[in-house]
Design a protein around this motif. Structure first.
Motif, PDB file in Angstrom:
ATOM      1  N   HIS A  52       0.849  -1.208   0.000  1.00  0.00           N
ATOM      2  CA  HIS A  52       0.000   0.000   0.000  1.00  0.00           C
ATOM      3  C   HIS A  52       0.882   1.254   0.000  1.00  0.00           C
ATOM      4  O   HIS A  52       0.688   2.161  -0.812  1.00  0.00           O
ATOM      5  N   GLU A  53       1.851   1.281   0.918  1.00  0.00           N
ATOM      6  CA  GLU A  53       2.688   2.492   1.034  1.00  0.00           C
ATOM      7  C   GLU A  53       3.527   2.705  -0.225  1.00  0.00           C
ATOM      8  O   GLU A  53       3.624   3.817  -0.740  1.00  0.00           O
ATOM      9  N   HIS A  89       1.661   4.223  -3.032  1.00  0.00           N
ATOM     10  CA  HIS A  89       1.476   5.687  -2.974  1.00  0.00           C
ATOM     11  C   HIS A  89       2.564   6.373  -3.807  1.00  0.00           C
ATOM     12  O   HIS A  89       2.311   7.410  -4.442  1.00  0.00           O
ATOM     13  N   TYR A 136      -4.489  14.478  -2.617  1.00  0.00           N
ATOM     14  CA  TYR A 136      -4.840  13.661  -1.448  1.00  0.00           C
ATOM     15  C   TYR A 136      -5.943  14.283  -0.606  1.00  0.00           C
ATOM     16  O   TYR A 136      -5.826  14.421   0.611  1.00  0.00           O
ATOM     17  N   GLU A 162      -6.147   6.716  -2.230  1.00  0.00           N
ATOM     18  CA  GLU A 162      -6.122   5.679  -1.199  1.00  0.00           C
ATOM     19  C   GLU A 162      -6.556   4.315  -1.753  1.00  0.00           C
ATOM     20  O   GLU A 162      -5.959   3.287  -1.436  1.00  0.00           O
ATOM     21  N   SER A 170      -3.895   2.478  -3.594  1.00  0.00           N
ATOM     22  CA  SER A 170      -2.945   1.789  -2.710  1.00  0.00           C
ATOM     23  C   SER A 170      -3.556   0.525  -2.099  1.00  0.00           C
ATOM     24  O   SER A 170      -2.858  -0.481  -1.933  1.00  0.00           O
ATOM     25  N   HIS A 228      -9.377   7.867   3.583  1.00  0.00           N
ATOM     26  CA  HIS A 228      -9.334   6.433   3.875  1.00  0.00           C
ATOM     27  C   HIS A 228     -10.725   5.829   3.975  1.00  0.00           C
ATOM     28  O   HIS A 228     -10.864   4.615   4.146  1.00  0.00           O
TER      29      HIS A 228
HETATM   30 ZN    ZN Z   1      -2.553   5.221   2.112  1.00  0.00          ZN
END
Ligand code: ZN
Ligand code: ASN
Length: 333
Positions: free
Chosen positions: A145-146, A149, A160, A169, A172, A232
């Motif tokens: 996930h990170e 990004h 974002y 989000e 990711s 999120h």
């Molecule tokens: Zn994230």
């Protein structure tokens, strides 16, 4: 002179995994020159500084528990290796910026830090050690996930906040999940959940693509006002779209309808046949890298994925129809 070396590690979540490391004198460092020089460093529980390279004398890293500081570095380094391989082998992308250059990961950040994040300024990702209820945040899906990004930031650069932030989000979560499937680790059964291994009580998840609203905050369906949710939570709509596109309504998700606002309730009619991860991930990647821009919202994401599916599988193809039906199912028309 250094050279890539075949090491292994005892991870916190994944059992014993292979690691490509680098010789350094009579020892080894956690740096992978076969994958752009990606490395993992120890922040020594500080929130500042560049961290310290980890070294190991026998190239067998960690002991499978947090009693050895190298253990979570094994998970992180393996996670970014799988993510590198996923983007390269599935999408033909040579690293985050598609220039062959690897990013650094930093573990043991601060104390009781129950999060992980990507930073464009250091071109690096950072993982906390968690707290009394959360394990260190180095699971495969979170690492992927990170790192994803970074890919978003170098491609569509989705802003974002608002709907574009939700799409950022979701991108990711989508690739985090697809890397979990790609790695096929025997200790991490792939699923459409994020962070399911992180909870010490054994039952929590960070997010669900199967039913995002099950966390009490994420949206299953688009509604006007979605853009005021935290990114999120507004991600839920695209996460659920992707789940329906890939897996369909038959995979643990009965036919539902969006008629109850932002929640999908189980009284819908009709079913969706998933087209599978392999096609769905290619459609999302092409939409992200060719058609989405920094200001893409949900309506534009629908057109972007429809164009991507038409490019890949043909105008009027079953795949194009599946993209359309999955967006309609989450109220993006
Ligand atoms: Zn994230
Ligand atoms: N773990 C979070 C994420 O990657 C950190 C954040 O809020 N940006 O989304």
């Amino acid at each position: 002179q250094t050279a890539p070396a075949a090491g292994s590690g005892k991870a916190l979540f994944l059992g014993t995994v292979p690691l490509t490391t680098e010789t350094s004198g009579s020892s080894y460092v956690l740096k992978d020159t076969t994958r752009g020089g990606q490395s993992t460093v120890d922040m020594n529980n500080r929130g500042f500084g560049t961290g310290k390279a980890l070294s190991d004398a026998d190239n067998v890293w960690g002991n499978g528990t947090t009693s050895d500081r190298a253990t979570v570095a094994v998970d992180a380094q393996y996670g970014i290796a799988m993510t590198w391989d996923y983007f390269k082998n599935v999408h033909g992308r040579n690293g985050i910026a598609d220039n062959g250059v690897g990013a650094q990961s930093r573990v043991h950040y601060k104390r009781n830090y129950a999060n992980a994040f990507w930073s464009d300024s250091c071109f690096c990702m950072t993982f906390g050690d968690g707290n009394s209820s959360i394990y260190p945040l180095v699971s495969l899906d979170v690492a992927a996930h990170e790192m994803s990004h970074g890919v978003t930031s170098r491609t569509a650069a989705l802003v974002y906040s608002g709907e574009s932030g939700g799409l950022n989000e979701a991108t990711s979560d989508i690739f985090g999940t697809m890397v979990e499937f790609y790695a096929a680790n025997a200790n991490d059964t792939p699923d459409y959940l994020m962070g399911e291994k992180l909870f010490k009580n054994g039952t929590g998840v960070i997010r669900s693509m199967i039913q995002p609203s099950s966390d009490g905050a994420s949206a299953d369906c688009w509604y006007s006002g979605l853009s005021s949710l935290d990114v999120h939570y507004s991600s839920g709509v695209a996460n659920h779209f992707f789940f329906l596109l890939a897996a369909g309504t038959t995979a643990g998700q009965p036919s539902r309808t969006c008629s109850a606002g932002n929640t999908r309730v189980a009284n819908g009619s009709g079913t969706l046949a998933g087209i599978g991860n392999a096609k769905a991930e290619k459609i999302w990647y092409r939409a992200l890298t060719v058609y989405m821009t920094s200001s893409t919202n949900y309506a534009a994401a629908r057109s972007a994925t429809l164009k991507a599916a038409a490019d890949l599988y043909g105008a009027g193809s079953a795949e194009v129809n599946a993209v359309s039906a999955a967006w309609t199912a989450v109220n993006v028309n």
